[in-house]
Design an enzyme around this catalytic site. Structure first.
Site, short mmCIF file in Angstrom:
data_model
loop_
_atom_site.label_atom_id
_atom_site.label_comp_id
_atom_site.label_asym_id
_atom_site.label_seq_id
_atom_site.Cartn_x
_atom_site.Cartn_y
_atom_site.Cartn_z
N CYS A 162 0.87 -1.18 0.00
CA CYS A 162 0.00 0.00 0.00
C CYS A 162 0.91 1.23 0.00
O CYS A 162 2.12 1.11 -0.13
CB CYS A 162 -0.98 -0.01 1.17
N ARG A 175 -3.25 -0.53 5.59
CA ARG A 175 -3.84 -1.63 4.82
C ARG A 175 -2.91 -2.81 4.59
O ARG A 175 -3.29 -3.96 4.86
CB ARG A 175 -4.35 -1.11 3.47
N ASP A 188 -8.71 3.10 2.71
CA ASP A 188 -7.67 3.35 3.72
C ASP A 188 -8.35 3.82 5.00
O ASP A 188 -8.98 4.88 5.02
CB ASP A 188 -6.71 4.41 3.20
#
Length: 161
Positions: A8, A14, A123
């Protein structure tokens, strides 16, 4: 050894959550000795840091270990060293393509949930909703693991797949 890398932007929400979930899944199935799992960032702003405080708190509440995870930036070597490179959103793909060129081995984690049209994992540092992100990551990590088990023809005696 099967190598899986989750990517990410910052590697503090994440991708470390996906790494922790995937590690728990493979351990539950007795496959942890067959895998190397890691996560990385497309940027370098949080290198060396633990997952964000809110992600640590959430993972702790879910009884998912994460203590070993530290942010690092993805490298060109990662693209050849890992068998499965799984990204969280389109921005990750754009950055990786700009930086490294050929990225055909990279896949979206949410590709494993064909019913989900938007392939960008939200997110939680933006949405404030860890449970939504967790649910998507859990379902897609389960499907990813099932895919790997079939593709790699892993022996999963007594595994609940």
């Amino acid at each position: 050894m099967i190598k899986v890398l989750f990517i990410c932007a910052a590697n503090i929400n994440r991708s470390p959550m996906a790494e922790a979930i995937f590690c728990q899944l493979i351990k539950t199935k007795g496959l942890d000795r067959k895998f190397t799992v890691d996560s990385a960032a497309t940027n370098k702003f949080h290198v060396g840091r633990r997952p964000s405080k809110s992600t640590r708190k959430f993972l702790g509440k879910m009884n998912i270990p994460y203590q070993w995870i530290r942010s690092r930036q993805v490298t060109a070597n990662d693209l050849s060293a890992f068998d499965y490179i799984v990204i969280m959103d389109e921005e990750n793909l754009s950055v990786l393509t700009d930086r490294f060129g050929q990225t055909s081995q990279i896949q979206f984690l949410l590709d494993y949930l064909p019913e989900v049209k938007n392939k960008n994992v939200p997110d939680p540092s933006v949405t404030g909703n860890h449970i939504e992100t967790y649910n998507l990551l859990l379902k897609s990590c389960e499907k990813l693991l099932f895919h790997i088990i079939k593709r790699e023809e892993l022996d999963i005696d007594n595994a609940n797949v």
